[in-house]
Every structure is written in structure tokens, then in C-alpha cells.
Design an enzyme around this catalytic site. Sequence first.
Site, mmCIF file in Angstrom:
data_model
loop_
_atom_site.group_PDB
_atom_site.id
_atom_site.type_symbol
_atom_site.label_atom_id
_atom_site.label_comp_id
_atom_site.label_asym_id
_atom_site.label_seq_id
_atom_site.Cartn_x
_atom_site.Cartn_y
_atom_site.Cartn_z
ATOM 1 N N GLU A 266 54.263 41.706 46.191
ATOM 2 C CA GLU A 266 53.178 42.335 45.426
ATOM 3 C C GLU A 266 51.805 41.842 45.896
ATOM 4 O O GLU A 266 51.033 41.290 45.098
ATOM 5 C CB GLU A 266 53.328 42.001 43.940
ATOM 6 C CG GLU A 266 54.651 42.409 43.321
ATOM 7 C CD GLU A 266 54.793 41.922 41.870
ATOM 8 O OE1 GLU A 266 54.000 41.065 41.430
ATOM 9 O OE2 GLU A 266 55.708 42.408 41.198
ATOM 10 N N TYR A 309 34.609 32.294 38.191
ATOM 11 C CA TYR A 309 35.425 31.237 38.804
ATOM 12 C C TYR A 309 34.611 30.224 39.603
ATOM 13 O O TYR A 309 35.189 29.266 40.127
ATOM 14 C CB TYR A 309 36.458 31.845 39.765
ATOM 15 C CG TYR A 309 37.262 33.010 39.224
ATOM 16 C CD1 TYR A 309 38.093 32.848 38.118
ATOM 17 C CD2 TYR A 309 37.206 34.257 39.829
ATOM 18 C CE1 TYR A 309 38.841 33.917 37.639
ATOM 19 C CE2 TYR A 309 37.952 35.325 39.358
ATOM 20 C CZ TYR A 309 38.762 35.150 38.258
ATOM 21 O OH TYR A 309 39.496 36.205 37.802
ATOM 22 N N CYS A 334 20.486 38.800 32.219
ATOM 23 C CA CYS A 334 19.868 37.711 31.454
ATOM 24 C C CYS A 334 20.863 36.604 31.136
ATOM 25 O O CYS A 334 21.212 36.373 29.970
ATOM 26 C CB CYS A 334 19.261 38.276 30.183
ATOM 27 S SG CYS A 334 18.120 39.590 30.578
ATOM 28 N N GLU A 335 21.367 35.985 32.169
ATOM 29 C CA GLU A 335 22.269 34.837 32.026
ATOM 30 C C GLU A 335 22.034 33.939 33.231
ATOM 31 O O GLU A 335 21.990 34.427 34.371
ATOM 32 C CB GLU A 335 23.747 35.274 32.106
ATOM 33 C CG GLU A 335 24.152 36.302 31.106
ATOM 34 C CD GLU A 335 25.145 35.784 30.074
ATOM 35 O OE1 GLU A 335 25.550 34.608 30.155
ATOM 36 O OE2 GLU A 335 25.489 36.577 29.208
#
Length: 413
Positions: A266, A309, A334-335
Site C-alpha cells: 500500500e 509535523y 494568522c498563526e
Amino acid sequence: MHAEGVAVSALADAVGTPFYCYSTETLTRHARVMREALAGLDSPMIVFAVKANPNVAVLRVLARAGLGADVVSVGEMRRALAAGIPPGLIVFSGVGKTDAELRAALEAGIFQINVEGEEELRRLSHSAQALGLVADIALRVNPDVDAGTLAKISTGKAENKFGIGLDRVMDLYAEAARLPGINPVGIAAHIGSQLFDLAPLETAYGKLGALVAALRAAGLSVSRVDLGGGLGIPYDPKLPLPPSPAEYGAMVQRATAGWGVQLMFEPGRLIAGNAGILVSRVVTMKRGATRTFVVLDAAMNDLIRPTLYGVYHDIRAVEPTGGRMVATVVGPVCETGDMFAEDRDMDAVETGDLVALMTAGAYGATMAGTYNSRPLLPEVLVDGDRFAVVRDRQTLEDLIGLDRVPDWLQGEL
Ligand code: LLP
């Protein structure tokens, strides 16, 4: 910078920025490399993990390259079917399949359902009986192996939500064999993603091999083992390369010798990751008190991996001048966490320049959101010297149009 035969700047002129761009040639080559790496095995089945890149045109390229689909929702299953992937090449994984999803999978007649727990197994049995169908299932095993990757994308430790504990698989498999509407065909595992070490995979496969032997010794039939995905890919050109698909294939051959089953794989990132880029324009340059900021028109909502991450994506100028600079590359959201690279030694760019965020073909567009009311980006597929928009840019009307103002809030303010 070109995507196959098309200048990336020409794509930007045609579709505006930001946008995702995928290469047909690279997708096809990655599918071929994976197939060649597994060529020594007996009829291996490769199902692309649709979550990595669910665009229907991308799935269609991969279908033509002979891949099936690993899906984790009815939405992904519908995309795979829409791309022309036959039901007989579709596997349904996922830790929380609803009854409606299980019924849809049964009705579509897909190849295999990877069952994650005993309650799900019993629910599937009920649904299959009600529909007069039989589901070929594998039990997803949690082999309790540390994949040695980021905690947020490790899935094979006992404390993770995925799979069935090794000590419970035998009983559940026997129960599956007795349940109406259920035909247990094998076992499955997936221990994590972006793996740079084959050893944990080999350990996990060893445990699966022991389980196959134990199930057979108990008189149960096992004809397939799904080995999951997870092989890492290069993101940072300064780091050593991950194990190659050929090395992986050789390990699989060694670890599974004598199992006498059909093996399934997969891969997601391996196929799509380095087949795509995110192209963005520098909106403004900003000299902060301690560092220089490059503010892009793409943001964390478009490519969330660095924020979520803390991982590395290479950033290159689309038309490099040869100059270098050290800068912190951010989006307009806005972060403070809306940051693609921190104090990065990179190609010199200035306002108006195009940049490419590399290795964005997997877990890029598919993980996008609309935070700060930023529409979802368009996706472009290149094939030689032609290209097509394979997903339109979301319009503001589409973005806002699902909101409803109830009766009692309408009329005068
Ligand atoms: N099979 C199963 C059951 C999976 O859960 C996954 C990925 C795959 C296959 C494909 O794994 P791959 O070959 O792509 O490593 N959003 C994260 C990655 C999450 C992977 C989730 N499961 C990221 O951006 O790194």
C-alpha cells in the site's frame, strides 16, 4: 524550472498562484520502480494509498500504470471507482468504518476489507448477511513495533489505535471463519510512514510470518498478507537517501520466503511525493527585528506538513538567479506556526518571484483546509508538453455558499 516539458512560470501565468503541479511521467515511473522492485515475488498486488493524493486524474494515471487503490473512506472509494480502478483492485482500510461505508464497500464488490477490530467484524457480518453477500477480509494486526519515525505518523505500537493486538488475532480469525458473510483470507499490517530504516519493517513482517504459520497450524486458511506502505522518500537533499524500493523488495523477499501467499503493498508517499510541487508567489519581503521573512501566498492551510509535523520541504526559486540568502519562509495565515522554513539558507528571492515547495505530491493538497477563508488550491497535471487543470481553484462563492443564515437572523440588523 520545468515540470516535464512545461515551464513552471507558464503554468503560474495560466492558473495563477498558489497551485499544485503533478508530473504524469514521475507518477508512472514511481509505479514502475515499485513494481520492478517486487518483481521477484509471486503475483504481488500494489494498491496506491489514495489518502496520499486522491485527485481523480492522478488516480487515473496510476490506474493506467496498473495500480489498485487502498481507500479509507467511502469518499476515497468513490474517487478510485471514478478513476476507473476496478473494484477487484480496491482494498478498504481504516480504523472507523461506518455501517454505511461497509455496506457501500460490499455493494461495490471490492477485493478486500481490512478489519480493525472485533466489533467491526461483527457489524460487517451483519451487513453482509443483510445484503446476501460475503466479504473477503484481512485482519489488521498491530505488531507492536516502533517504526522509528515521527510519533504522529507511527501506527504499529501497541498503544496506537490501529489494528488488533497479536495475542487476539488467532481467536478473532477463528471467529471470522465461523461468522456468516465473512471469508477471512489473510492478515494486514502498516506500522508507520516515512520510514528510513527497513529493520522495524522486517521485524514486523517476521511477526506476521509467525502468525501465518500459527493460523495455518490451527487449521485456518491464509492466502494473502497485506504488508502496508510506509517507505520513506527524500525531502531534504542534504540528508542520506532512504532505503531504495529495490532494497525494500529484497528485504520483503527474504522476510516472506516460503509464506505461500499473495503479498499486497500500500505505498502512498513513495508514488506521489516527489511527483508534485506546490508553486507559490512571494507576496512581500519583511525585515523583522531578528530575521528576514519571505511571505508567500501559500500558507499552512494549503500545505500543513511543516506546521503539523515540523518537517522539511525543500524550497527553490522557480527562476533562480544564482544568489543565496537566509530567510524564514511563512504564509499569510494568522498563526506563528504558519511557517514553511526557519532561517533557511535558500535561493535568493524577492517580492513577485515564484517559489516551488518540493516533494508536495503526497499529503499536500489532500490535507488542505480553508482556514482564514482561503479557498482550496487548483491542481495541474503535466504530461510532456501539455497540461490540464485537474481540479479547479475553489471560488469564494463555493467557499461561503455552504453557510446558511437561519430565518430568525434574517431581515433588518
Ligand atoms: N496503508 C495504511 C493503512 C496507511 O495508514 C497509510 C498511511 C499508508 C498505507 C500509506 O503510507 P505511505 O506509504 O504513504 O507512508 N500525513 C502524514 C502521513 C500519514 C500516513 C497515514 N497512513 C504525512 O504527511 O507525513
